[in-house]
Scaffold this motif. Sequence first.
Motif, PDB file in Angstrom:
ATOM      1  N   ASN A 134     -18.800  -1.137  21.897  1.00 46.80           N
ATOM      2  CA  ASN A 134     -18.502   0.600  22.670  1.00 46.80           C
ATOM      3  C   ASN A 134     -17.756   0.838  21.360  1.00 46.80           C
ATOM      4  N   ALA A 135     -16.735   0.164  21.240  1.00 44.94           N
ATOM      5  CA  ALA A 135     -16.250   0.409  20.356  1.00 44.94           C
ATOM      6  C   ALA A 135     -16.139  -0.244  19.251  1.00 44.94           C
ATOM      7  N   ILE A 136     -15.209   0.476  17.876  1.00 44.75           N
ATOM      8  CA  ILE A 136     -15.629   0.001  16.071  1.00 44.75           C
ATOM      9  C   ILE A 136     -14.003  -0.249  16.060  1.00 44.75           C
ATOM     10  N   VAL A 137     -13.587  -1.341  15.753  1.00 40.70           N
ATOM     11  CA  VAL A 137     -11.619  -1.414  15.240  1.00 40.70           C
ATOM     12  C   VAL A 137     -11.937  -2.124  13.593  1.00 40.70           C
ATOM     13  N   THR A 138     -10.723  -1.205  13.567  1.00 39.88           N
ATOM     14  CA  THR A 138     -10.688  -1.631  11.520  1.00 39.88           C
ATOM     15  C   THR A 138      -9.728  -3.010  11.471  1.00 39.88           C
ATOM     16  N   GLN A 249     -25.681  -9.077  23.712  1.00 45.39           N
ATOM     17  CA  GLN A 249     -23.825 -10.242  23.939  1.00 45.39           C
ATOM     18  C   GLN A 249     -24.166 -11.157  23.714  1.00 45.39           C
ATOM     19  N   THR A 250     -24.581 -11.479  24.754  1.00 45.04           N
ATOM     20  CA  THR A 250     -24.418 -12.789  25.089  1.00 45.04           C
ATOM     21  C   THR A 250     -25.677 -13.912  24.619  1.00 45.04           C
ATOM     22  N   GLY A 251     -26.476 -12.968  24.221  1.00 47.98           N
ATOM     23  CA  GLY A 251     -27.246 -13.756  23.727  1.00 47.98           C
ATOM     24  C   GLY A 251     -27.477 -13.717  22.320  1.00 47.98           C
ATOM     25  N   LYS A 252     -28.687 -13.360  21.249  1.00 51.85           N
ATOM     26  CA  LYS A 252     -29.045 -13.487  19.851  1.00 51.85           C
ATOM     27  C   LYS A 252     -28.580 -11.789  19.548  1.00 51.85           C
ATOM     28  N   GLN A 269     -24.389  -4.339  27.393  1.00 51.28           N
ATOM     29  CA  GLN A 269     -24.440  -6.497  26.810  1.00 51.28           C
ATOM     30  C   GLN A 269     -26.022  -5.870  25.663  1.00 51.28           C
ATOM     31  N   HIS A 270     -26.353  -5.527  26.410  1.00 51.48           N
ATOM     32  CA  HIS A 270     -27.864  -5.692  25.897  1.00 51.48           C
ATOM     33  C   HIS A 270     -27.591  -4.474  24.346  1.00 51.48           C
ATOM     34  N   LEU A 271     -28.026  -3.704  24.798  1.00 46.67           N
ATOM     35  CA  LEU A 271     -27.827  -2.424  23.586  1.00 46.67           C
ATOM     36  C   LEU A 271     -27.021  -3.343  22.115  1.00 46.67           C
TER      37      LEU A 271
END
Length: 314
Positions: A134-138, A249-252, A269-271
């Motif tokens: 949901n977010a991208i952190v540097t 997220q919890t798979g591949k 989580q799928h996206l």
Amino acid sequence: MSKILIIAEHLDGKLNSSTARCVTCAGQIGADSIDVLVLAADPAGIAAEAAKIDGVSNVLAVARAENAHALAAVCAPQIAAAAKNGYTHVLAPSTTFGKDVLPRAAALLGVAQVSDISAVEGAHTFKRPIYAGNAIVTVEAPAGQILVGTVRTASYAAAAEGANAAPVQALSLDVALPSHTRFVELAQGKSDRPDLQSASRVVSGGRALGSSDAFKVIYALADKLGAAVGASRAAVDAGYVPSDLQVGQTGKIIAPELYVAIGISGAIQHLTGIKDAGTIVAINKDAEAPIFEIADYGLVGDLFKIVPELEQAL
């Protein structure tokens, strides 16, 4: 001066394409040298494959009987020892292999690990996803120590084969290996279809299929497309398909050229697991399903009617 060491991932004597994706990431860091470390009982064939990757400067082959199977407890001390030979960065793919072995190597080197590198901002500055994407952190790592990081391979294309093969050097590491961990067996699914993580086309089914028997329509379409088969966590939890097909997220985490999501609503989580796919096609009877927000093409309707028609048209 950046000198990068990439840990090769391999199985059954074959190099995994995730290694070439790490090379692409290393190239963006602006390395003066990119070396690949191959740990195996007989590394010759794997090292020869790694040497063909464009951008690789040297391949370091460590031949030890203990490396017959990729055990993290055995590989990590060797990685840490090799890293001390003047390397500024140590990278491995953010796969099951990399997530298992690299934290141990980082601990042995006394440094913190940067995980899931998805973009390079500088030699020690990177972007990575958090909160299920949901977010991208540097993240900025200290410049005065070895940087250990796992590469989100879905974010990078695999480096192509170069015109000239890099030199392969036999490397001897004087390091004692632990004996408290031993290999028992590898339980591995067998399929005639393409591997899910490396396939260029993937067809996935969700809970809307309703049963494992109904998943036949997914397999049939995948076979028409020459695609791998995936599934949402809901479909896996319902027992429709085995867990090794789970995407998310919890798979591949995958990045195929084409991803077809059938009967998948599109939980975050799928996206997270498919956001780097080239073209996303969604089929769902719910026009408000979140999957349509990221899909390039969407079909609203009954999957049991649409999918057979699509297969017939193909």
